[in-house]
Enzyme design. Sequence first.
Site, PDB file in Angstrom:
ATOM      1  N   LYS A   1      10.165  -6.294  17.831  1.00  0.00           N
ATOM      2  CA  LYS A   1      10.412  -6.932  16.529  1.00  0.00           C
ATOM      3  C   LYS A   1      11.737  -7.682  16.495  1.00  0.00           C
ATOM      4  CE  LYS A   1      10.908  -3.990  13.147  1.00  0.00           C
ATOM      5  NZ  LYS A   1      12.255  -3.999  12.548  1.00  0.00           N
ATOM      6  N   THR A   2      12.798  -7.019  16.949  1.00  0.00           N
ATOM      7  CA  THR A   2      14.119  -7.659  16.931  1.00  0.00           C
ATOM      8  C   THR A   2      14.220  -8.731  17.997  1.00  0.00           C
ATOM      9  OG1 THR A   2      15.163  -5.652  16.077  1.00  0.00           O
ATOM     10  CG2 THR A   2      16.594  -7.254  17.154  1.00  0.00           C
TER      11      THR A   2
ATOM     12  N   SER B   1       9.260   0.693  16.372  1.00  0.00           N
ATOM     13  CA  SER B   1      10.293   0.693  17.403  1.00  0.00           C
ATOM     14  C   SER B   1       9.682   0.495  18.788  1.00  0.00           C
ATOM     15  CB  SER B   1      11.051   2.025  17.368  1.00  0.00           C
ATOM     16  OG  SER B   1      12.036   2.079  18.362  1.00  0.00           O
TER      17      SER B   1
ATOM     18  N   ARG C   1      18.139   9.711  10.943  1.00  0.00           N
ATOM     19  CA  ARG C   1      17.688  10.179   9.632  1.00  0.00           C
ATOM     20  C   ARG C   1      17.220  11.641   9.702  1.00  0.00           C
ATOM     21  NH1 ARG C   1      13.438   8.654   7.854  1.00  0.00           N
ATOM     22  NH2 ARG C   1      12.529   7.787   9.754  1.00  0.00           N
TER      23      ARG C   1
ATOM     24  N   LYS D   1      18.618   3.128   4.155  1.00  0.00           N
ATOM     25  CA  LYS D   1      17.195   3.382   3.929  1.00  0.00           C
ATOM     26  C   LYS D   1      16.918   3.848   2.506  1.00  0.00           C
ATOM     27  CE  LYS D   1      15.581   2.001   7.823  1.00  0.00           C
ATOM     28  NZ  LYS D   1      14.868   0.689   7.830  1.00  0.00           N
TER      29      LYS D   1
ATOM     30  N   ARG E   1      24.176   3.124  17.339  1.00  0.00           N
ATOM     31  CA  ARG E   1      23.903   1.981  16.473  1.00  0.00           C
ATOM     32  C   ARG E   1      25.146   1.133  16.250  1.00  0.00           C
ATOM     33  NH1 ARG E   1      18.621   0.824  14.210  1.00  0.00           N
ATOM     34  NH2 ARG E   1      17.355   2.661  14.655  1.00  0.00           N
TER      35      ARG E   1
ATOM     36  N   ASP F   1      15.239  -6.575   9.534  1.00  0.00           N
ATOM     37  CA  ASP F   1      14.660  -5.273   9.232  1.00  0.00           C
ATOM     38  C   ASP F   1      13.927  -5.146   7.902  1.00  0.00           C
ATOM     39  OD1 ASP F   1      14.198  -2.615  10.083  1.00  0.00           O
ATOM     40  OD2 ASP F   1      15.869  -1.878   8.908  1.00  0.00           O
TER      41      ASP F   1
ATOM     42  N   HIS G   1       8.868  -3.887   5.851  1.00  0.00           N
ATOM     43  CA  HIS G   1       9.701  -3.423   6.965  1.00  0.00           C
ATOM     44  C   HIS G   1       9.415  -4.364   8.127  1.00  0.00           C
ATOM     45  CE1 HIS G   1      10.890  -0.034   9.950  1.00  0.00           C
ATOM     46  NE2 HIS G   1      11.940  -0.737   9.591  1.00  0.00           N
TER      47      HIS G   1
END
Length: 542
Positions: free
Chosen positions: A245-246, A241, A62, A204, A326, A260, A223
């Site tokens: 989380k994932t 990050s 981003r 996003k 990604r 996400d 989020h």
Amino acid sequence: MEKHLTTASLSYPLDRQGIAARGQIFANLGTSPLVEHAVRNGEGLLAKDGPFVVATGKHTGRSPKDKFIVRDATTESTVWWGNVNRGMTPEHFAALKEDFFKAVEDKETLYVADLFGGSQKEHRINVRVINEFAWHNLFIRTLLVRPAEQELTSFVPEYTIIDLPSFKADPARHGSNSETVIAVNFTEKLILIGGTAYAGEMKKSVFGLLNYLLPADGIMPMHCSANIGPDGDTAVFFGLSGTGKTTLSADASRTLIGDDEHGWSDTAVFNFEGGCYAKMIRISPEAEPEIYATTKRFGTVLENVVIDPVTRELDFDDGSLAENSRGSYPIDFIPNASKDNLGPVPQNVIFLTADAFGVMPPIARLTPEQAMYHFLSGYTARVAGTEIGVTEPEATFSTCFGAPFMPRHPSVYGNLLKERIAKGGVKCWLVNTGWSGGKATQEGIKRMPIKATRALLNAALDGSLNDATFVKDPNFGFEVPLAVPGVDSKLLDPRGAWADAGDYDKTAHALVQLFVDNFAQFEEHVDENVRAAAPAVGAVPA
């Protein structure tokens, strides 16, 4: 071959939106024709096992300094203006829109996708995305929710995104920061993205839209990742990050809702998306088998993953194009994903942190007020760079665990969370996946064992942890269990894990002060009970 590249017409033509496109319009193509177009256009390469591989050039992530929100009567008092949400004048946006529409008119080919943002029908928005790249259209079609064929026959766009990587903004004419621009106009319901090929800007932008719109209806945008247990219990996982989380939400014994972006309504936790966008750098079949398997599927798009142009073999360990490589893929590429992209309202909320200071316990139980405090704080810590002489961890605070995507003031989201936690009697937990026994930079100090983290998390989610004996943490005031079956009790006491308790006390005091200093910006926006949930600042330990 040309006959295979035809397209259906749009139920709501572009000219009704004031968009005069002279070139050929390809509308709502499926995966196979979009990949066919992308290959034909020379936009990337097909890898050995089927995924489409692209390089995004200069922008591999981003561009936050190039993002703007139009500041007008609609947004003046509703947007949290500052370094995150920067204003653009209506006049500058008008000039940008004029030049964008001219650029669209001159394109020989355009790709249009009509999609939903949000999986719960009552709270979704209709989003039209217009692209000059076929692979961008495939990306956004993968990441958002795809309407059924019948729904497309009556689709009317509410919000429109135009993404033209070849467009170069003029700072003097458009009020941009550079030739790259992401401009959001909530009043005109239009988002213009130019000068960047990084596809995540589209994803996003929709997240930002929903983060702005849903709170007005009492819906909590988040989020976070989310999953459902075998007994139908939903859990949501907030975390920046590197906190897990994932990894922790991808549990073979639980059904994945999404990885996400989600909303929390009166009746459900619902995924905003229909796909996943995972980091691919150094991915392995041993560490993340389900995600790794998607890299061998037709329909997956891999960004900035190094590919041998001859053999078409992929090298996930090569970060020469980007550390932020990604992969985007439909959520149903994950075997245990929810078919409906939603689940019941949550019974547990987990805040993940990777505390590199070695102060936080591996798990703690929070009151609703403490949950709001830690949600607004959005804390984690990282091991400071690799430069010579850098020896201390770095604290990171990102409010609501996603500050760059929150158009409204953080207190709006914090109050929504507190209300929903109280209304549903939701259990709240802080889970530290970071370091224990000292700072991460100290020799011999290891990260929290993933086996222990999973055992503690499972105990929290199945309810057995509520039967444990808890003590109050002297620094943060939350409750910490004394013993949990299958977990070394020494891990549960962060102070006891340090060789020198005095060093722990000094480090804990310093971390508490960082929390207090960061939270000062929110104090006037929260009630006394939340202010009282702050960690205690005492005298500096001797």
